[in-house]
Scaffold this motif. Sequence first.
Motif, PDB file in Angstrom:
ATOM      1  N   GLY A  71       0.801  -1.215   0.000  1.00 32.22           N
ATOM      2  CA  GLY A  71       0.000   0.000   0.000  1.00 32.22           C
ATOM      3  C   GLY A  71       0.834   1.265   0.000  1.00 32.22           C
ATOM      4  N   VAL A  72       0.174   2.380  -0.327  1.00 30.23           N
ATOM      5  CA  VAL A  72       0.838   3.682  -0.355  1.00 30.23           C
ATOM      6  C   VAL A  72      -0.065   4.709   0.341  1.00 30.23           C
ATOM      7  CG1 VAL A  72       1.823   5.517  -1.806  1.00 30.23           C
ATOM      8  CG2 VAL A  72       1.985   3.120  -2.540  1.00 30.23           C
ATOM      9  N   PHE A  73       0.525   5.399   1.316  1.00 29.89           N
ATOM     10  CA  PHE A  73      -0.128   6.481   2.044  1.00 29.89           C
ATOM     11  C   PHE A  73       0.510   7.780   1.569  1.00 29.89           C
ATOM     12  CE2 PHE A  73       0.270   8.890   6.288  1.00 29.89           C
ATOM     13  CZ  PHE A  73      -0.914   9.569   6.127  1.00 29.89           C
ATOM     14  N   MET A  74      -0.306   8.703   1.004  1.00 30.98           N
ATOM     15  CA  MET A  74       0.218   9.928   0.407  1.00 30.98           C
ATOM     16  C   MET A  74      -0.338  11.149   1.133  1.00 30.98           C
ATOM     17  SD  MET A  74      -0.128   8.736  -3.571  1.00 30.98           S
ATOM     18  CE  MET A  74      -1.527   7.659  -3.324  1.00 30.98           C
ATOM     19  N   PRO A  75       0.264  11.504   2.277  1.00 31.53           N
ATOM     20  CA  PRO A  75      -0.239  12.659   3.031  1.00 31.53           C
ATOM     21  C   PRO A  75       0.160  13.982   2.368  1.00 31.53           C
ATOM     22  CG  PRO A  75       1.671  11.726   4.127  1.00 31.53           C
ATOM     23  CD  PRO A  75       1.367  10.836   2.953  1.00 31.53           C
ATOM     24  N   THR A  76      -0.632  15.015   2.645  1.00 30.44           N
ATOM     25  CA  THR A  76      -0.351  16.348   2.124  1.00 30.44           C
ATOM     26  C   THR A  76       0.968  16.864   2.696  1.00 30.44           C
ATOM     27  OG1 THR A  76      -2.700  16.806   1.980  1.00 30.44           O
ATOM     28  CG2 THR A  76      -1.255  18.716   2.004  1.00 30.44           C
ATOM     29  N   GLY A  86       6.907   1.433   5.675  1.00 27.49           N
ATOM     30  CA  GLY A  86       6.843   2.865   5.377  1.00 27.49           C
ATOM     31  C   GLY A  86       5.544   3.492   5.863  1.00 27.49           C
ATOM     32  N   ILE A  87       4.450   2.760   5.714  1.00 23.78           N
ATOM     33  CA  ILE A  87       3.156   3.254   6.182  1.00 23.78           C
ATOM     34  C   ILE A  87       3.165   3.404   7.694  1.00 23.78           C
ATOM     35  CG2 ILE A  87       0.726   2.576   6.467  1.00 23.78           C
ATOM     36  CD1 ILE A  87       0.962   1.402   3.554  1.00 23.78           C
ATOM     37  N   LEU A  88       3.676   2.401   8.404  1.00 23.45           N
ATOM     38  CA  LEU A  88       3.736   2.470   9.871  1.00 23.45           C
ATOM     39  C   LEU A  88       4.567   3.676  10.316  1.00 23.45           C
ATOM     40  CD1 LEU A  88       3.052   1.273  12.624  1.00 23.45           C
ATOM     41  CD2 LEU A  88       5.121  -0.144  12.414  1.00 23.45           C
ATOM     42  N   LYS A  89       5.725   3.868   9.727  1.00 23.06           N
ATOM     43  CA  LYS A  89       6.586   4.999  10.095  1.00 23.06           C
ATOM     44  C   LYS A  89       5.896   6.338   9.820  1.00 23.06           C
ATOM     45  CE  LYS A  89      10.983   2.626   9.704  1.00 23.06           C
ATOM     46  NZ  LYS A  89      12.232   2.445   8.983  1.00 23.06           N
ATOM     47  N   SER A  90       5.197   6.431   8.680  1.00 21.18           N
ATOM     48  CA  SER A  90       4.487   7.672   8.349  1.00 21.18           C
ATOM     49  C   SER A  90       3.430   7.998   9.391  1.00 21.18           C
ATOM     50  CB  SER A  90       3.825   7.574   6.971  1.00 21.18           C
ATOM     51  OG  SER A  90       4.784   7.605   5.951  1.00 21.18           O
ATOM     52  N   TYR A  91       2.626   7.001   9.765  1.00 26.78           N
ATOM     53  CA  TYR A  91       1.576   7.246  10.760  1.00 26.78           C
ATOM     54  C   TYR A  91       2.173   7.531  12.140  1.00 26.78           C
ATOM     55  CZ  TYR A  91      -2.239   6.315   7.579  1.00 26.78           C
ATOM     56  OH  TYR A  91      -3.129   6.396   6.539  1.00 26.78           O
ATOM     57  N   TRP A 152     -11.339  -6.399   2.175  1.00 24.25           N
ATOM     58  CA  TRP A 152     -10.939  -5.143   1.545  1.00 24.25           C
ATOM     59  C   TRP A 152      -9.830  -4.496   2.350  1.00 24.25           C
ATOM     60  CZ3 TRP A 152     -12.174  -4.003  -3.198  1.00 24.25           C
ATOM     61  CH2 TRP A 152     -13.324  -4.553  -3.758  1.00 24.25           C
ATOM     62  N   LYS A 153      -8.833  -3.986   1.645  1.00 23.08           N
ATOM     63  CA  LYS A 153      -7.707  -3.268   2.244  1.00 23.08           C
ATOM     64  C   LYS A 153      -7.486  -1.983   1.452  1.00 23.08           C
ATOM     65  CE  LYS A 153      -6.063  -6.424   5.207  1.00 23.08           C
ATOM     66  NZ  LYS A 153      -5.682  -6.174   6.568  1.00 23.08           N
ATOM     67  N   ILE A 154      -6.869  -1.018   2.096  1.00 26.50           N
ATOM     68  CA  ILE A 154      -6.510   0.223   1.418  1.00 26.50           C
ATOM     69  C   ILE A 154      -5.247  -0.044   0.600  1.00 26.50           C
ATOM     70  CG2 ILE A 154      -5.819   2.638   1.709  1.00 26.50           C
ATOM     71  CD1 ILE A 154      -7.240   2.499   4.510  1.00 26.50           C
ATOM     72  N   ALA A 155      -5.315   0.216  -0.692  1.00 27.62           N
ATOM     73  CA  ALA A 155      -4.149   0.050  -1.564  1.00 27.62           C
ATOM     74  C   ALA A 155      -3.429   1.390  -1.763  1.00 27.62           C
ATOM     75  CB  ALA A 155      -4.561  -0.538  -2.913  1.00 27.62           C
ATOM     76  N   ARG A 156      -4.199   2.454  -1.884  1.00 25.04           N
ATOM     77  CA  ARG A 156      -3.655   3.801  -2.052  1.00 25.04           C
ATOM     78  C   ARG A 156      -4.582   4.769  -1.336  1.00 25.04           C
ATOM     79  NH1 ARG A 156      -0.710   0.547  -3.767  1.00 25.04           N
ATOM     80  NH2 ARG A 156       0.526   0.521  -5.667  1.00 25.04           N
ATOM     81  N   TYR A 157      -3.976   5.776  -0.695  1.00 23.00           N
ATOM     82  CA  TYR A 157      -4.775   6.772   0.011  1.00 23.00           C
ATOM     83  C   TYR A 157      -4.096   8.119  -0.119  1.00 23.00           C
ATOM     84  CZ  TYR A 157      -6.599   9.464   3.983  1.00 23.00           C
ATOM     85  OH  TYR A 157      -7.138  10.441   4.778  1.00 23.00           O
ATOM     86  N   MET A 158      -4.859   9.110  -0.560  1.00 28.06           N
ATOM     87  CA  MET A 158      -4.352  10.469  -0.727  1.00 28.06           C
ATOM     88  C   MET A 158      -5.402  11.442  -0.218  1.00 28.06           C
ATOM     89  SD  MET A 158      -3.519  12.509  -4.268  1.00 28.06           S
ATOM     90  CE  MET A 158      -2.096  11.525  -4.687  1.00 28.06           C
ATOM     91  N   PHE A 159      -4.940  12.514   0.395  1.00 25.31           N
ATOM     92  CA  PHE A 159      -5.878  13.553   0.842  1.00 25.31           C
ATOM     93  C   PHE A 159      -5.229  14.909   0.666  1.00 25.31           C
ATOM     94  CE2 PHE A 159      -3.311  12.686   4.541  1.00 25.31           C
ATOM     95  CZ  PHE A 159      -3.160  13.919   5.177  1.00 25.31           C
ATOM     96  N   ASN A 160      -6.070  15.920   0.642  1.00 23.26           N
ATOM     97  CA  ASN A 160      -5.571  17.289   0.646  1.00 23.26           C
ATOM     98  C   ASN A 160      -6.566  18.193   1.364  1.00 23.26           C
ATOM     99  OD1 ASN A 160      -7.577  17.753  -1.284  1.00 23.26           O
ATOM    100  ND2 ASN A 160      -6.141  17.927  -2.978  1.00 23.26           N
ATOM    101  N   LYS A 161      -6.082  19.344   1.729  1.00 22.96           N
ATOM    102  CA  LYS A 161      -6.894  20.321   2.465  1.00 22.96           C
ATOM    103  C   LYS A 161      -7.938  20.930   1.539  1.00 22.96           C
ATOM    104  CE  LYS A 161      -4.206  20.051   6.076  1.00 22.96           C
ATOM    105  NZ  LYS A 161      -4.588  19.122   7.098  1.00 22.96           N
ATOM    106  N   THR A 162      -9.112  21.180   2.111  1.00 26.53           N
ATOM    107  CA  THR A 162     -10.144  21.839   1.307  1.00 26.53           C
ATOM    108  C   THR A 162     -10.170  23.339   1.570  1.00 26.53           C
ATOM    109  OG1 THR A 162     -11.789  21.311   2.979  1.00 26.53           O
ATOM    110  CG2 THR A 162     -11.609  19.819   1.117  1.00 26.53           C
ATOM    111  N   GLU A 163      -9.486  23.763   2.615  1.00 26.88           N
ATOM    112  CA  GLU A 163      -9.378  25.199   2.897  1.00 26.88           C
ATOM    113  C   GLU A 163      -7.898  25.551   2.997  1.00 26.88           C
ATOM    114  OE1 GLU A 163     -11.693  26.258   6.317  1.00 26.88           O
ATOM    115  OE2 GLU A 163     -13.450  25.189   5.573  1.00 26.88           O
ATOM    116  N   PRO A 164      -7.498  26.662   2.397  1.00 28.18           N
ATOM    117  CA  PRO A 164      -6.082  27.041   2.431  1.00 28.18           C
ATOM    118  C   PRO A 164      -5.622  27.343   3.857  1.00 28.18           C
ATOM    119  CG  PRO A 164      -7.428  28.781   1.433  1.00 28.18           C
ATOM    120  CD  PRO A 164      -8.326  27.606   1.702  1.00 28.18           C
ATOM    121  N   LYS A 165      -4.322  27.151   4.074  1.00 27.23           N
ATOM    122  CA  LYS A 165      -3.741  27.474   5.388  1.00 27.23           C
ATOM    123  C   LYS A 165      -3.885  28.958   5.657  1.00 27.23           C
ATOM    124  CE  LYS A 165      -0.284  23.863   5.718  1.00 27.23           C
ATOM    125  NZ  LYS A 165       1.123  23.570   5.863  1.00 27.23           N
ATOM    126  N   GLY A 166      -4.174  29.283   6.903  1.00 20.20           N
ATOM    127  CA  GLY A 166      -4.357  30.691   7.261  1.00 20.20           C
ATOM    128  C   GLY A 166      -3.202  31.304   7.957  1.00 20.20           C
TER     129      GLY A 166
END
Length: 166
Positions: A71-76, A86-91, A152-166
Amino acid sequence: MKRLVVPALTLLILMSCGQKQNQESNQLSKQKTEIMQKEEKQKIENLLSKYEKSLNTSDANLAQSLYTKDGVFMPTEAPSGIGSEGILKSYEFVFSQIQLNIEFFIEEIQVEGNMAFAVTSSRGTVKIHANGVEVPETNRELFVFEKIGGAWKIARYMFNKTEPKG
């Protein structure tokens, strides 16, 4: 003439019965597919609920267990976590920095064989450990799932912010 009419009528009746059976068979097949799709979507919703729990409890091991081995975890704004380690270390890193309190909202789930995807959004708060500040957190997410060994398992996961940083 009578000899031709009776067999012709018999043939027409048999053909219409066969068409009706095919239509009924196709309808039954369609209903079974819809039920199976609904069941698979429910399994994915349950997986997303476990994932939400892993985020809100800062449980890196639980989060990792929900992914495929490759799997691949793709954080913003952070490097991707690739593969189980790699996923464990990221979390672990993410949870050392913040505490999430969020809720997922499922917008779409599509299933095709052993692959599926979900589009979600999430809202809540994030507490930054470095300064203790709690701020609103809103994201949109894309999950790709793979069914392995009936689960079912997560194979790929990506997210992004819906509001810009203030």
